[in-house]
Design an enzyme around this catalytic site. Sequence first.
Site, short mmCIF file in Angstrom:
data_model
loop_
_atom_site.label_atom_id
_atom_site.label_comp_id
_atom_site.label_asym_id
_atom_site.label_seq_id
_atom_site.Cartn_x
_atom_site.Cartn_y
_atom_site.Cartn_z
N PHE A 11 56.90 12.02 -19.39
CA PHE A 11 57.18 11.88 -20.82
C PHE A 11 55.90 11.92 -21.67
O PHE A 11 55.69 12.84 -22.48
CB PHE A 11 57.95 10.58 -21.04
CG PHE A 11 58.14 10.18 -22.47
CD1 PHE A 11 58.55 11.10 -23.42
CD2 PHE A 11 57.92 8.87 -22.87
CE1 PHE A 11 58.74 10.73 -24.75
CE2 PHE A 11 58.11 8.48 -24.18
CZ PHE A 11 58.50 9.42 -25.13
N ASP A 57 50.33 15.01 -5.21
CA ASP A 57 50.61 13.57 -5.33
C ASP A 57 49.28 12.83 -5.33
O ASP A 57 48.44 13.06 -4.44
CB ASP A 57 51.48 13.13 -4.16
CG ASP A 57 52.08 11.75 -4.33
OD1 ASP A 57 51.41 10.86 -4.89
OD2 ASP A 57 53.23 11.56 -3.90
N LEU A 79 47.56 9.80 -16.39
CA LEU A 79 48.82 9.25 -16.87
C LEU A 79 49.86 9.10 -15.76
O LEU A 79 50.94 8.54 -16.00
CB LEU A 79 49.41 10.12 -17.98
CG LEU A 79 48.59 10.18 -19.26
CD1 LEU A 79 47.89 11.52 -19.39
CD2 LEU A 79 49.45 9.92 -20.48
N GLU A 82 54.32 5.20 -11.84
CA GLU A 82 55.69 4.68 -11.88
C GLU A 82 55.74 3.68 -13.02
O GLU A 82 54.86 2.82 -13.13
CB GLU A 82 56.04 4.00 -10.56
CG GLU A 82 56.10 4.93 -9.36
CD GLU A 82 57.35 5.77 -9.33
OE1 GLU A 82 58.29 5.47 -10.10
OE2 GLU A 82 57.40 6.73 -8.54
N THR A 130 49.16 0.27 -20.30
CA THR A 130 50.25 -0.29 -21.10
C THR A 130 49.89 -1.67 -21.66
O THR A 130 49.05 -2.38 -21.09
CB THR A 130 51.52 -0.43 -20.23
OG1 THR A 130 52.53 -1.16 -20.92
CG2 THR A 130 51.22 -1.18 -18.94
N ASP A 131 50.56 -2.05 -22.74
CA ASP A 131 50.36 -3.40 -23.27
C ASP A 131 51.02 -4.47 -22.40
O ASP A 131 50.75 -5.66 -22.55
CB ASP A 131 50.86 -3.50 -24.72
CG ASP A 131 52.34 -3.20 -24.88
OD1 ASP A 131 53.02 -2.85 -23.89
OD2 ASP A 131 52.85 -3.29 -26.02
N GLU A 132 51.87 -4.06 -21.47
CA GLU A 132 52.58 -5.03 -20.64
C GLU A 132 51.65 -5.80 -19.72
O GLU A 132 52.01 -6.87 -19.21
CB GLU A 132 53.69 -4.33 -19.84
CG GLU A 132 54.75 -3.72 -20.75
CD GLU A 132 55.98 -3.25 -19.99
OE1 GLU A 132 56.38 -3.93 -19.03
OE2 GLU A 132 56.54 -2.21 -20.37
N TYR A 155 55.79 -3.92 -12.08
CA TYR A 155 55.22 -2.78 -12.80
C TYR A 155 53.93 -3.16 -13.53
O TYR A 155 52.88 -2.53 -13.34
CB TYR A 155 56.23 -2.22 -13.80
CG TYR A 155 55.59 -1.35 -14.86
CD1 TYR A 155 54.88 -0.21 -14.51
CD2 TYR A 155 55.65 -1.69 -16.21
CE1 TYR A 155 54.26 0.59 -15.48
CE2 TYR A 155 55.04 -0.91 -17.18
CZ TYR A 155 54.35 0.22 -16.80
OH TYR A 155 53.73 0.99 -17.76
N LYS A 159 49.96 -1.98 -12.94
CA LYS A 159 49.13 -1.35 -13.96
C LYS A 159 47.88 -2.18 -14.26
O LYS A 159 46.79 -1.63 -14.49
CB LYS A 159 49.93 -1.11 -15.24
CG LYS A 159 50.97 -0.01 -15.14
CD LYS A 159 50.36 1.36 -14.83
CE LYS A 159 49.55 1.90 -15.99
NZ LYS A 159 49.01 3.26 -15.70
N ASN A 185 56.47 3.66 -25.94
CA ASN A 185 56.59 5.01 -26.49
C ASN A 185 58.05 5.44 -26.59
O ASN A 185 58.91 4.96 -25.84
CB ASN A 185 55.87 6.01 -25.58
CG ASN A 185 54.36 6.05 -25.78
OD1 ASN A 185 53.77 7.11 -25.85
ND2 ASN A 185 53.73 4.89 -25.84
N ASN A 254 65.15 -5.66 -29.78
CA ASN A 254 65.98 -4.66 -29.11
C ASN A 254 67.31 -4.47 -29.82
O ASN A 254 67.80 -3.35 -29.96
CB ASN A 254 66.22 -5.07 -27.65
CG ASN A 254 64.99 -4.89 -26.79
OD1 ASN A 254 64.03 -4.24 -27.20
ND2 ASN A 254 65.01 -5.46 -25.60
#
Length: 347
Positions: A11, A57, A79, A82, A130-132, A155, A159, A185, A254
């Site tokens: 994406f 890969d 980028l 998973e 990511t901000d996560e 996840y 990261k 995003n 959400n």
Amino acid sequence: MKLLVTGGAGFIGSAVVRLAVSRGAQVVNLDALTYAACPDNVAPVADSPLYSFAHVDIRDPEALARVFEEVEPDAVLHLAAESHVDRSIDGPGDFITTNIVGTFNLLNAARHYWVSRGRPDTFRFLHVSTDEVFGSLGKEGKFTETTPYDPRSPYSASKASSDHLARAWHETYGLPVLLTNCSNNYGPYHFPEKLIPVVILNAIAGHDIPVYGDGSNVRDWLYVEDHARALLLVLSNGQIGRSYNIGGVNERSNLELVQEICAILDAKRPLGSGSYADQIRFVTDRPGHDARYAIDPARIREELGWSPSVTVSEGLERTVQWYLDNEAWWRPLQQRHGVGRRLGTNV
């Protein structure tokens, strides 16, 4: 400039590929073509002489070494990852091997290539995260580049680990690394298992629209093409060894987001009676669901002059219309493994 983009059939990666080629960069798209990848994402530039594809890969170090020798990139935009939290809850193994071991392999390959070429000052390695990784916010405050890491899911933990590796390869080996952390995003070509496509596609199919918990979890939404623009700017103008937070400055709960999408659909494809919002159903919450994410993008704004150009209302309008116009893209993807099925409850 010759760019090596990992995950360029995904994406965000495909948005970077499309923008870079449109700006005249030579791009090699390195992708394993796992379940969430789609070659059609780069169809607008696939016939360009500036574009080429490497089916590799990042978990394969020998293949990566060959690609660096053959491509001789001026920069890497990493980028490949998973990225679906629910899948990471059910099957964390792929997240560890791809996001951590794969990033290790890529950093190693980039370092050896960079050293073999005499450590050119112009080489860049941009690690996209990511901000996560920062965990969960309360009702106030925003993530900055100095916010302590506090990942809460397999996840985000994977990261966070990859971020630490990227920084270590800069500090220990001198590899010219830059790092970005982005907010959620959305936009065209978003894989159908993610929240916004799920809402759109379930709505028009007449299915229930699932909202986790009470829908109060808040996210900062970043239009994917704004993100691609920011990444190329950081790559070209960012300070080596520095991280940049990229946010849309578009917070929505959400439930607010889902209701806004339903209102757009009511206008664009009205039902005979009622509203698409009537299909909203509250479902069991995700385990460990972070309450709120929000990014302070002051550093990238003040140092590099970037700011988001698309508000969430404008972006949702464009995104809904894109899905209505592109059934031939999303319909086959709904048949892929796990898409359309509730994931993340295997605890």
